[in-house]
Design a protein around this motif. Structure first.
Motif, PDB file in Angstrom:
ATOM      1  N   ARG A 299       0.826  -1.213   0.000  1.00 37.95           N
ATOM      2  CA  ARG A 299       0.000   0.000   0.000  1.00 37.95           C
ATOM      3  C   ARG A 299       0.861   1.265   0.000  1.00 37.95           C
ATOM      4  O   ARG A 299       0.592   2.214  -0.733  1.00 37.95           O
ATOM      5  CB  ARG A 299      -0.944  -0.002   1.202  1.00 37.95           C
ATOM      6  N   SER A 300       1.907   1.282   0.825  1.00 39.70           N
ATOM      7  CA  SER A 300       2.749   2.478   0.869  1.00 39.70           C
ATOM      8  C   SER A 300       3.536   2.645  -0.428  1.00 39.70           C
ATOM      9  O   SER A 300       3.777   3.775  -0.882  1.00 39.70           O
ATOM     10  CB  SER A 300       3.700   2.423   2.064  1.00 39.70           C
ATOM     11  N   LEU A 301       3.922   1.537  -1.067  1.00 38.56           N
ATOM     12  CA  LEU A 301       4.640   1.629  -2.333  1.00 38.56           C
ATOM     13  C   LEU A 301       3.714   2.093  -3.452  1.00 38.56           C
ATOM     14  O   LEU A 301       4.154   2.774  -4.384  1.00 38.56           O
ATOM     15  CB  LEU A 301       5.268   0.283  -2.690  1.00 38.56           C
ATOM     16  N   ALA A 302       2.433   1.723  -3.366  1.00 38.13           N
ATOM     17  CA  ALA A 302       1.473   2.182  -4.367  1.00 38.13           C
ATOM     18  C   ALA A 302       1.356   3.699  -4.336  1.00 38.13           C
ATOM     19  O   ALA A 302       1.223   4.353  -5.381  1.00 38.13           O
ATOM     20  CB  ALA A 302       0.116   1.534  -4.118  1.00 38.13           C
ATOM     21  N   ILE A 303       1.417   4.273  -3.147  1.00 36.22           N
ATOM     22  CA  ILE A 303       1.365   5.736  -3.032  1.00 36.22           C
ATOM     23  C   ILE A 303       2.622   6.349  -3.649  1.00 36.22           C
ATOM     24  O   ILE A 303       2.559   7.309  -4.418  1.00 36.22           O
ATOM     25  CB  ILE A 303       1.224   6.150  -1.560  1.00 36.22           C
ATOM     26  N   ALA A 304       3.787   5.762  -3.309  1.00 32.41           N
ATOM     27  CA  ALA A 304       5.049   6.303  -3.829  1.00 32.41           C
ATOM     28  C   ALA A 304       5.163   6.159  -5.339  1.00 32.41           C
ATOM     29  O   ALA A 304       5.799   6.976  -6.004  1.00 32.41           O
ATOM     30  CB  ALA A 304       6.231   5.609  -3.154  1.00 32.41           C
ATOM     31  N   GLY A 305       4.529   5.093  -5.885  1.00 33.11           N
ATOM     32  CA  GLY A 305       4.633   4.846  -7.317  1.00 33.11           C
ATOM     33  C   GLY A 305       3.473   5.374  -8.124  1.00 33.11           C
ATOM     34  O   GLY A 305       3.516   5.349  -9.368  1.00 33.11           O
ATOM     35  N   GLY A 306       2.419   5.807  -7.455  1.00 35.15           N
ATOM     36  CA  GLY A 306       1.298   6.413  -8.163  1.00 35.15           C
ATOM     37  C   GLY A 306       0.297   5.435  -8.739  1.00 35.15           C
ATOM     38  O   GLY A 306      -0.399   5.749  -9.703  1.00 35.15           O
TER      39      GLY A 306
ATOM     40  N   GLY B  91       7.543   2.514  -6.969  1.00 38.08           N
ATOM     41  CA  GLY B  91       7.516   2.883  -5.559  1.00 38.08           C
ATOM     42  C   GLY B  91       8.627   2.221  -4.767  1.00 38.08           C
ATOM     43  O   GLY B  91       9.228   2.838  -3.879  1.00 38.08           O
ATOM     44  N   LEU B  92       8.916   0.974  -5.091  1.00 38.68           N
ATOM     45  CA  LEU B  92       9.999   0.249  -4.403  1.00 38.68           C
ATOM     46  C   LEU B  92      11.344   0.914  -4.661  1.00 38.68           C
ATOM     47  O   LEU B  92      12.147   1.106  -3.735  1.00 38.68           O
ATOM     48  CB  LEU B  92      10.018  -1.203  -4.877  1.00 38.68           C
ATOM     49  N   LEU B  93      11.604   1.260  -5.910  1.00 35.80           N
ATOM     50  CA  LEU B  93      12.875   1.911  -6.247  1.00 35.80           C
ATOM     51  C   LEU B  93      13.017   3.237  -5.508  1.00 35.80           C
ATOM     52  O   LEU B  93      14.087   3.555  -4.970  1.00 35.80           O
ATOM     53  CB  LEU B  93      12.957   2.132  -7.759  1.00 35.80           C
ATOM     54  N   ARG B  94      11.951   4.006  -5.484  1.00 35.13           N
ATOM     55  CA  ARG B  94      12.006   5.294  -4.794  1.00 35.13           C
ATOM     56  C   ARG B  94      12.219   5.108  -3.296  1.00 35.13           C
ATOM     57  O   ARG B  94      12.991   5.841  -2.674  1.00 35.13           O
ATOM     58  CB  ARG B  94      10.728   6.078  -5.077  1.00 35.13           C
ATOM     59  N   ARG B  95      11.523   4.140  -2.713  1.00 37.59           N
ATOM     60  CA  ARG B  95      11.695   3.916  -1.269  1.00 37.59           C
ATOM     61  C   ARG B  95      13.130   3.530  -0.938  1.00 37.59           C
ATOM     62  O   ARG B  95      13.696   3.968   0.083  1.00 37.59           O
ATOM     63  CB  ARG B  95      10.751   2.804  -0.785  1.00 37.59           C
ATOM     64  N   ASP B  96      13.730   2.692  -1.777  1.00 38.79           N
ATOM     65  CA  ASP B  96      15.065   2.172  -1.492  1.00 38.79           C
ATOM     66  C   ASP B  96      16.189   3.048  -2.025  1.00 38.79           C
ATOM     67  O   ASP B  96      17.365   2.667  -1.957  1.00 38.79           O
ATOM     68  CB  ASP B  96      15.200   0.751  -2.055  1.00 38.79           C
ATOM     69  N   GLY B  97      15.845   4.202  -2.563  1.00 38.93           N
ATOM     70  CA  GLY B  97      16.873   5.137  -3.008  1.00 38.93           C
ATOM     71  C   GLY B  97      17.589   4.729  -4.276  1.00 38.93           C
ATOM     72  O   GLY B  97      18.740   5.123  -4.506  1.00 38.93           O
TER      73      GLY B  97
ATOM     74  N   GLU C 204       3.606  12.463  -6.873  1.00 36.53           N
ATOM     75  CA  GLU C 204       3.970  12.916  -5.533  1.00 36.53           C
ATOM     76  C   GLU C 204       3.260  12.108  -4.453  1.00 36.53           C
ATOM     77  O   GLU C 204       3.676  12.106  -3.291  1.00 36.53           O
ATOM     78  CB  GLU C 204       3.639  14.404  -5.365  1.00 36.53           C
ATOM     79  N   GLY C 205       2.192  11.415  -4.813  1.00 34.58           N
ATOM     80  CA  GLY C 205       1.467  10.620  -3.828  1.00 34.58           C
ATOM     81  C   GLY C 205       0.563  11.477  -2.963  1.00 34.58           C
ATOM     82  O   GLY C 205       0.690  12.696  -2.908  1.00 34.58           O
ATOM     83  N   HIS C 206      -0.350  10.786  -2.264  1.00 34.00           N
ATOM     84  CA  HIS C 206      -1.256  11.500  -1.370  1.00 34.00           C
ATOM     85  C   HIS C 206      -0.864  11.237   0.077  1.00 34.00           C
ATOM     86  O   HIS C 206      -0.021  10.372   0.357  1.00 34.00           O
ATOM     87  CB  HIS C 206      -2.700  11.057  -1.612  1.00 34.00           C
ATOM     88  N   ALA C 207      -1.466  11.984   0.979  1.00 30.07           N
ATOM     89  CA  ALA C 207      -1.200  11.766   2.404  1.00 30.07           C
ATOM     90  C   ALA C 207      -1.753  10.399   2.806  1.00 30.07           C
ATOM     91  O   ALA C 207      -2.931  10.103   2.600  1.00 30.07           O
ATOM     92  CB  ALA C 207      -1.861  12.869   3.225  1.00 30.07           C
ATOM     93  N   ALA C 208      -0.905   9.560   3.361  1.00 29.28           N
ATOM     94  CA  ALA C 208      -1.284   8.180   3.676  1.00 29.28           C
ATOM     95  C   ALA C 208      -2.126   8.116   4.946  1.00 29.28           C
ATOM     96  O   ALA C 208      -1.889   8.844   5.916  1.00 29.28           O
ATOM     97  CB  ALA C 208      -0.041   7.321   3.847  1.00 29.28           C
ATOM     98  N   THR C 209      -3.112   7.230   4.941  1.00 31.19           N
ATOM     99  CA  THR C 209      -3.834   6.910   6.168  1.00 31.19           C
ATOM    100  C   THR C 209      -2.945   6.030   7.042  1.00 31.19           C
ATOM    101  O   THR C 209      -1.905   5.519   6.596  1.00 31.19           O
ATOM    102  CB  THR C 209      -5.126   6.153   5.854  1.00 31.19           C
ATOM    103  N   ASP C 210      -3.347   5.816   8.295  1.00 29.65           N
ATOM    104  CA  ASP C 210      -2.574   4.936   9.169  1.00 29.65           C
ATOM    105  C   ASP C 210      -2.503   3.526   8.604  1.00 29.65           C
ATOM    106  O   ASP C 210      -1.450   2.869   8.667  1.00 29.65           O
ATOM    107  CB  ASP C 210      -3.194   4.901  10.568  1.00 29.65           C
TER     108      ASP C 210
END
Length: 388
Positions: A57-64, A74-80, A105-111
């Motif tokens: 879910r968090s990678l989906a936000i980072a990857g759009g 999203g994985l590539l962005r998270r891992d630099g 840019e992604g949206h604000a993530a829920t918990d």
């Protein structure tokens, strides 16, 4: 395969998983239809897929997006890792990034999104773990380590370390359990190592070893592993007791490897079918490692997190209650039953034990072990109940 081509293959597999295919089936299907891929390629693709599933879910936000391509982005962005070193990198790499993908840019993530949990599960997770809810969820976003259990009846931990090092596998003693070793590198070498083949070590997470160390085992006891599966805990108990242990599983196919593993480890395990289990009691100790959500081990099986539903959890609770009641019925007077799961959810742990004790006033809780996933071990729960 180039590194970029491996990511491209992971995208194909992830698209199948997003469409509903189980992860293992999707990986196996890809491997069978792409025979050019070597073992190193398949291992790398598997790692990429599972890295995504742990944090889907968090990678989906980072990857759009929630498709395979967006999840890998999203994985590539998270891992630099610079996305342009993968997307459009030539050969069999994924096509180059679009302008829209560059602008994500992604949206604000829920918990629940931050925790990488389904929305329906997040309140249950919070109720079960309290202040630990988010930290434990975040731990599960990364890979778990590999632990080995040393068969101390056959070899010392120091000697096992030395033999593993000869196999090219470096380890360190686990700080929480005397049987444990943590593999530092080359984890894939363990399966083919001479040390494992000789029966000096077994692959087993430290959490299970900690639980085994706390079981009230004494020489001469009659012990049953009621939900034995592949027999890892039965092997550990037999090594500690230096005597026979009985093993049972409702699906005998799960126990098919137990005879070979027992012979290799130099222990005696008597596998018994469901139709025969009632003729063997009474037992002094029955271990009921019940079927569960596996929520304490989702780093290792992240697909299970997304396959779990509220209905499935209720079905598991019914099975767990039945397993505990049946295990308790096989105990001798004054005997004990150890109810265990690799879950961190209260409904699978305290809920099952509490309901059993309320319905059986002649039983009391003597011990309780509660482990949450950390860098040192998976999540695990165990309650030792004794008939008074």
């Amino acid at each position: 395969m180039t590194p970029a081509a491996r990511y491209a293959a992971a995208i194909v597999v992830l698209d199948q998983i997003v469409a509903g295919a189980p992860a293992e089936r999707a990986l196996t299907t890809w491997a069978r239809t792409n025979l050019f891929a070597g073992s190193g390629d398949r291992a790398a693709i598997r790692d990429h897929v599972y890295d995504v599933l742990r944090a889907r879910r968090s990678l989906a936000i980072a990857g759009g997006g929630d498709g395979g391509r967006a999840l890998v982005l999203g994985l590539l962005r998270r891992d630099g890792i610079a996305p342009d070193t993968v997307f459009g990198a030539g050969g069999h790499a994924p096509p180059a990034m679009t302008e829209a993908e560059r602008r994500v840019e992604g949206h604000a993530a829920t918990d629940a999104e931050t925790a990488d949990l389904p929305d329906w599960l997040w309140p249950i997770w919070q109720d079960s773990l309290g202040d630990g809810a988010m930290p434990v969820a975040l731990v599960q976003q990364r890979r778990a380590g590999l632990h080995l259990r040393v068969n101390l009846s056959r070899i010392s931990r120091d000697a096992a370390q030395a033999k593993l090092l000869k196999d090219g596998i470096a380890t360190v003693p686990h700080p929480e359990v005397v049987t444990g070793l943590t593999v530092l590198d080359q984890p894939r070498k363990v399966a083919g190592s001479a040390t494992l083949a000789a029966g000096w070590v077994e692959v087993q997470d430290a959490a299970s070893q900690i639980a085994l160390a706390q079981l009230p085992l004494t020489p001469g006891m009659r012990v049953l592993d009621y939900c034995a599966g592949g027999g890892g805990k039965a092997l550990g108990m037999a090594d500690r007791l230096a005597s026979r242990v009985w093993a049972h599983d409702v699906d005998p196919r799960r126990m098919i490897d137990i005879p070979g593993r027992a012979k290799r480890a130099g222990v005696e395990i008597d596998a018994i079918a469901t139709a025969e289990v009632g003729a063997v009691p009474p037992f002094d100790l029955v271990l009921c490692d019940a079927p569960c959500s596996g929520s304490g081990t989702w780093r290792r099986t992240p697909d299970a997190k997304w396959q779990l539903t509220a209905d499935r959890l209720r079905d598991l609770n019914e099975t767990q209650a039945s397993v505990l009641a049946r295990g308790a019925s096989l105990c001798a007077k004054g005997g004990a039953v150890a109810y265990a799961t690799c879950s961190v959810l209260a409904s699978e742990n305290d809920g099952i034990v509490g309901a059993f004790l309320s319905a059986h006033p002649d039983w009391t809780r003597q011990q309780e072990l509660r482990l949450w996933p950390t860098a040192l071990h998976d999540g695990f729960y165990m309650a030792v109940l004794r008939r008074t």
